[in-house]
Every structure is written in structure tokens, then in C-alpha cells.
Write a protein that holds these residues in place. Sequence first.
Motif, PDB file in Angstrom:
ATOM      1  N   LYS A  18     -57.622   9.766 -51.282  1.00 35.07           N
ATOM      2  CA  LYS A  18     -58.939  10.177 -51.761  1.00 35.07           C
ATOM      3  C   LYS A  18     -59.234   9.678 -53.174  1.00 35.07           C
ATOM      4  CE  LYS A  18     -59.425  14.271 -48.838  1.00 35.07           C
ATOM      5  NZ  LYS A  18     -59.659  15.727 -48.770  1.00 35.07           N
ATOM      6  N   PHE A  19     -58.221   9.179 -53.862  1.00 30.91           N
ATOM      7  CA  PHE A  19     -58.408   8.728 -55.244  1.00 30.91           C
ATOM      8  C   PHE A  19     -58.329   7.211 -55.360  1.00 30.91           C
ATOM      9  CE2 PHE A  19     -56.902  13.024 -55.207  1.00 30.91           C
ATOM     10  CZ  PHE A  19     -57.791  13.659 -56.070  1.00 30.91           C
ATOM     11  N   ILE A  20     -58.309   6.546 -54.224  1.00 27.22           N
ATOM     12  CA  ILE A  20     -58.174   5.088 -54.222  1.00 27.22           C
ATOM     13  C   ILE A  20     -59.461   4.459 -53.706  1.00 27.22           C
ATOM     14  CG2 ILE A  20     -56.922   3.132 -53.241  1.00 27.22           C
ATOM     15  CD1 ILE A  20     -54.494   5.069 -53.018  1.00 27.22           C
ATOM     16  N   ASP A  21     -60.045   3.621 -54.526  1.00 24.88           N
ATOM     17  CA  ASP A  21     -61.245   2.881 -54.151  1.00 24.88           C
ATOM     18  C   ASP A  21     -61.038   1.438 -54.574  1.00 24.88           C
ATOM     19  OD1 ASP A  21     -63.692   1.771 -53.662  1.00 24.88           O
ATOM     20  OD2 ASP A  21     -64.841   3.169 -54.897  1.00 24.88           O
ATOM     21  N   GLU A  22     -60.694   0.586 -53.605  1.00 19.77           N
ATOM     22  CA  GLU A  22     -60.361  -0.796 -53.952  1.00 19.77           C
ATOM     23  C   GLU A  22     -61.557  -1.557 -54.521  1.00 19.77           C
ATOM     24  OE1 GLU A  22     -59.657  -3.358 -50.475  1.00 19.77           O
ATOM     25  OE2 GLU A  22     -60.000  -1.560 -49.298  1.00 19.77           O
ATOM     26  N   ARG A  23     -62.766  -1.032 -54.306  1.00 18.00           N
ATOM     27  CA  ARG A  23     -63.960  -1.696 -54.859  1.00 18.00           C
ATOM     28  C   ARG A  23     -64.144  -1.374 -56.339  1.00 18.00           C
ATOM     29  NH1 ARG A  23     -67.815   1.119 -50.668  1.00 18.00           N
ATOM     30  NH2 ARG A  23     -66.431   2.764 -51.449  1.00 18.00           N
ATOM     31  N   ARG A  24     -63.508  -0.290 -56.798  1.00 17.88           N
ATOM     32  CA  ARG A  24     -63.635   0.101 -58.197  1.00 17.88           C
ATOM     33  C   ARG A  24     -62.549  -0.590 -59.012  1.00 17.88           C
ATOM     34  NH1 ARG A  24     -60.815   3.568 -61.380  1.00 17.88           N
ATOM     35  NH2 ARG A  24     -61.901   4.514 -63.163  1.00 17.88           N
ATOM     36  N   VAL A  25     -62.941  -1.460 -59.918  1.00 21.95           N
ATOM     37  CA  VAL A  25     -61.974  -2.162 -60.765  1.00 21.95           C
ATOM     38  C   VAL A  25     -62.350  -1.884 -62.219  1.00 21.95           C
ATOM     39  CG1 VAL A  25     -60.928  -4.367 -61.349  1.00 21.95           C
ATOM     40  CG2 VAL A  25     -61.699  -3.926 -59.006  1.00 21.95           C
ATOM     41  N   PRO A  26     -61.727  -0.893 -62.831  1.00 19.78           N
ATOM     42  CA  PRO A  26     -62.057  -0.574 -64.220  1.00 19.78           C
ATOM     43  C   PRO A  26     -61.516  -1.637 -65.160  1.00 19.78           C
ATOM     44  CG  PRO A  26     -60.178   0.707 -63.515  1.00 19.78           C
ATOM     45  CD  PRO A  26     -60.641  -0.045 -62.304  1.00 19.78           C
ATOM     46  N   SER A  27     -62.018  -1.628 -66.360  1.00 23.32           N
ATOM     47  CA  SER A  27     -61.439  -2.504 -67.373  1.00 23.32           C
ATOM     48  C   SER A  27     -60.046  -1.991 -67.720  1.00 23.32           C
ATOM     49  CB  SER A  27     -62.313  -2.510 -68.627  1.00 23.32           C
ATOM     50  OG  SER A  27     -62.272  -1.226 -69.253  1.00 23.32           O
ATOM     51  N   PHE A  28     -59.239  -2.889 -68.270  1.00 19.16           N
ATOM     52  CA  PHE A  28     -57.897  -2.483 -68.681  1.00 19.16           C
ATOM     53  C   PHE A  28     -57.985  -1.382 -69.730  1.00 19.16           C
ATOM     54  CE2 PHE A  28     -53.920  -2.805 -71.038  1.00 19.16           C
ATOM     55  CZ  PHE A  28     -52.997  -2.847 -69.999  1.00 19.16           C
ATOM     56  N   GLU A  29     -58.946  -1.472 -70.622  1.00 21.65           N
ATOM     57  CA  GLU A  29     -59.109  -0.469 -71.687  1.00 21.65           C
ATOM     58  C   GLU A  29     -59.471   0.896 -71.095  1.00 21.65           C
ATOM     59  OE1 GLU A  29     -59.013  -4.352 -73.182  1.00 21.65           O
ATOM     60  OE2 GLU A  29     -60.397  -3.517 -71.680  1.00 21.65           O
ATOM     61  N   GLN A  30     -60.319   0.907 -70.052  1.00 20.83           N
ATOM     62  CA  GLN A  30     -60.688   2.172 -69.422  1.00 20.83           C
ATOM     63  C   GLN A  30     -59.487   2.768 -68.698  1.00 20.83           C
ATOM     64  OE1 GLN A  30     -63.787   3.762 -69.645  1.00 20.83           O
ATOM     65  NE2 GLN A  30     -62.561   5.459 -68.817  1.00 20.83           N
TER      66      GLN A  30
END
Length: 581
Positions: free
Chosen positions: A202-214
Motif C-alpha cells: 500500500k506504500f509502493i507507487d512505482e509511478r511516484r519518483v521523488p527527488s533524492f532530497e525529498q
Amino acid sequence: MTLASYFGVVALEKDRPAPARMASPAVAAEMGLAPCVSSTTYVLFAAGPAETVSGMPAATHVVGPAFARPADGQPFVANHDRNAAPASFLEAIEARWGAFVAWTANEATGEVFVYRDPSARCPCYYTRWGGELVIASHLDFIEALTGRANAINWAVIADELLYPDLAGRSSAMLGIEEVLPGEIVRIGHEGVHHHALWTPAKFIDERRVPSFEQAEHDVARAVERSCRDWSAHIGPVALTLSGGLDSSVLAATLPALCHCITLISGTGSGDERAFAGEVCRHLDLRPHQRRLSPSDVALPLTSAGRRPRPSTRAFTQSIVKHAGAVAREVGARAIAYGSGGDNVFCFLRSATPASDRLEVEGFGAGYRRTLMDVAAVTECSPLLIARRSLQKHFRRRRAWTWPRDERLLARGLLEARTSHLAHPWVDEFAALPVGKREHIAAIMRGLALVDYLDGEDGVPVIYPLLSQPVLEACLRQPTWLWYRDGVNRAIVRRAYAGKLPTGIVQRTSKGGFTGLVRSLYLENLAQIRSMLLDGELCARGIVDRQALEANLGKVPDAQDHMYVRIMRFVDVEAWLSARRG
């Protein structure tokens, strides 16, 4: 020592004798538990922190440490979960994290609902006894209420050895079931129904790619929240500090930390005093050093006797002894361990981070960069990593199976047990990236470690890095973000670069207790031979006696770790002996 103890008795059928409920007040008094709830459907007794949350159709009762989950935390109760329990109960669950079980009832339908939080720190076992269900944190509570000791479940014993660290609902005691971490059970006249409420997927969304800083910010904030809330709840803690990245992160984060315990298990990787000392000097912490010894360990004894599975390891008797002694000496209320850090911080030792990036971004500069980073971490050639990542990518639709450890097990057992037991977290793997499957499996192995150090000496143990906020924050990060600039666990390394010595942040060597285990094995070989060759694992055809005897006749060299496998058999035989006793 567990952080909370409890038992409850639920009526499954109306107008039936209720011997467990009748015996519960006397058993509770004997066990030091106080009454929490007495209703027409169930009774609950507990020791340790407890709270009542008002709501409809009935109040929620939370047993064990529970903290406020951040308001901006990602929801995990989906629409299809709404039929699993009353809405007010689900809201109370989603608003908390910690080490707890939560109870409520619907008096109109006679149903009772029990939820176990995902940290695995508050056990939840149950058995049916006539027209009642007995649920408890400890096996001996169940045995006291039912008046019986359950027989051994030999199929589960075999699975414990064949599929290490994969715990299912069935325990190693016949008739004793377990509510898995993150599960909710609905108990009613139709029986017991399990529902996986909190799951890693439920916490995995492969479409969501945050910045390394985030990613760096989110993970650091989760670690800080975990350390802050545990410290505020439990009081001063002592930290076992190796000077590895994970324990050093806790040293830099735990509020008001003063005392650190470094355990020496041998020479080389077993002696990390130099690393731990560097951290203590940097953070102005007081070091305490203790040398572990095989003489601290009694192989026929086990601290898992109150649990329905052989979940501890013999060598940890020495850890519990020395860490507990220091904690009592300095007035610590608990001992914090950095165990599980590798698991949650996604140290995978495989090509799957590159496979995951390929699936999301394709054959671009990012994929090539991750190939180089993973190659540096694994000390393999980039071409080998590329080939393996492509293999993983093109085979990603295949079913994932838990790795088998077939060493020294009987051929008949291997032929009979062709698949591992079901687990709700693994059941969701088909829709996940291959690297995230390995990440979740690593977290499952980390959660399987939490029983190791729960001694009966009265000093509670906490694992801040295996707390729910940290699990959720780390699961949200794509696997390849953990591999950057040629190092593993890159997100947390960057987050703590300004708080720890550079040599500790960049450290890649690993310590461990294999030296202690090897010494324990060599110094007790005659006793080990007797325990195993005359033991039940051989007698019941689980272990290959001939192969075991051949290995017991060898002196293991530095690269031969078969003795670790054999010591696991010793742990199981000690648990079997305790249950027989």
C-alpha cells in the motif's frame, strides 16, 4: 521482555459453557494482569500501557505502546477494507503506530475485532477452546486458561528450517494460530476471519519518483519521529552501538542518549570498538564495552519457551546478559538496537534496483547510472549487473517464491514440501517491481529478528528502525534511490552526513557475531552431537542424520558457515525440549 502482556477470552457461541472466561480473573491475578474490559462478548486483561478510545458501536481498547501517527501520513485503510471492521475502529487504528493490539466489539452482532500493528513487537496468538476463543501475548497464558499443552506441529517445524524467517499464521504448536503483523481478525459465531489491513504494497507507487532530497528528508523525519516517541514513552535508553551505519544513526537521533554499549564478539569484524569509539567521541556519549563469551550460553536452554515457535538463537544469551547488565547499571529503562536497519534501508545485494529503474525510465542515463552504482556496491562488473537486471526485468511476471535453505534436510522432506506457506504480504508481490519484492522480503526477515533479544531479565527492548513510520517512509522510496555514488543505503547516508563522522557515514565494512557462534560451536561440539544425533529432528526425518554426522566431524574453516546452520538445529532442539518439559 515484551512491552505489553495481555489475554482475552471471546465467546463464540451463546449458551455454551465458558470455562476459560470463568477461570480468567484468577489466571489474570496470578499472571499480574489487570482487568480492562468485561462485556457480554469478551473479557480482556492486560499489563503495560493501555488506553480506551470512545466510539461507536463500542469503545476501542489499545494494549501496548501507541503513538499518534502524523496527520500527513499516507492512509492505508482502503475502501475495500471498510467491511473488515467498524469504521471508528479503523480510524483509531490508522491514527496510531507503536507496538500494540487493539480490540473492539459489536455487541449487536456479537462480533469482536482484534488488530495487531505491523511492527511485530506485540505478539498475538489464539486458540479455540470449546465455545470460546482465547487470545494472548504469551503461550503460557493460553495454557493456563485452557489447562492443556498443545502438541508440536511438525510441518511448521520443517518449514521453519526450509524457509527461514518466513512466519505464517500456523504456529509450531497444533491449534495455536497467530495474527500476523498488520492483520485484523473478525471473531464471531461463524469463526475467525483474517484480513490484511496494513501491507507494504500500500506504500509502493512505482509511478511516484521523488527527488533524492525529498527522499532524504522523509526518511530522516521518520527516524527522528520514531526515536522521539519511543524515548518520550519509555524514558532513558541505552543503545547497543557497533559503529555501523544503522546503530550510529540511532546514536545521533535518540533524544537525551548518554550510554552506549559495544559488544565484542571476537577479533576482526567481531571487534568494532574503534568505530563505536569514534561515534561516542563525536556525539559526546559514554561508552561501555563488554566482551561476549561462549561460557555465557547454555545450549539446552531457550528464551523462546513462552512462544509457540523456536524464534530465538542461543548466542543471544550472551548479548542479553551483558547488555542487560549495563542497562541496569546506568538506570536505563530499555535497550535500543539498530537491528533491521539493513533491511528497511534497502541493502539488497542484487541487480534488482537497476531492473526497477529500467521498468520505470527505460534504457536511459538513469538506468546506466544505477548499473554503475550497483556494480560498485556488489563488486561485480557493470556488464554482469546489466545482464542480471535484464533477466530480472523480463522474468518479472513470474511468481516469486521464498528462498529455500535445503542444507542438511532429509530428501523425503524436500520432496514432500514443494512450496512455502501463504503470507498476505507475499501474495501481493505479483503487482510489484522485482526490487520492491526483495525489499519487502528483507523487511520481513528484519521483523523475524525481534524475538531474538527479548530475554526474561526485565529490560525491555526497542527497535526504532523497525517502527511503522520508518517502514512506511522507506517503502515509499524507489529501490534505485538507495544506490547512489557507488554506495548502498545512500538516502540515509546523505541524511546523516552532517551529524556523524565522515568515516562512519562512508563505512561499508560489516561487523557481526559469527566469531562468537563459531567459538560456541567448537567449544560445545560433543554436546551438540548428542543433542542433534539423538534428537527429534533426526528421529522424525526432518534432518538428514548421515549428512549432519559427516558435517559434525569436520572442523569448519573461515569460509565454511555450515556451523551456523547446525546451530539453528540446536536452537530448535532446545525449544522442543522446553516444550516437552
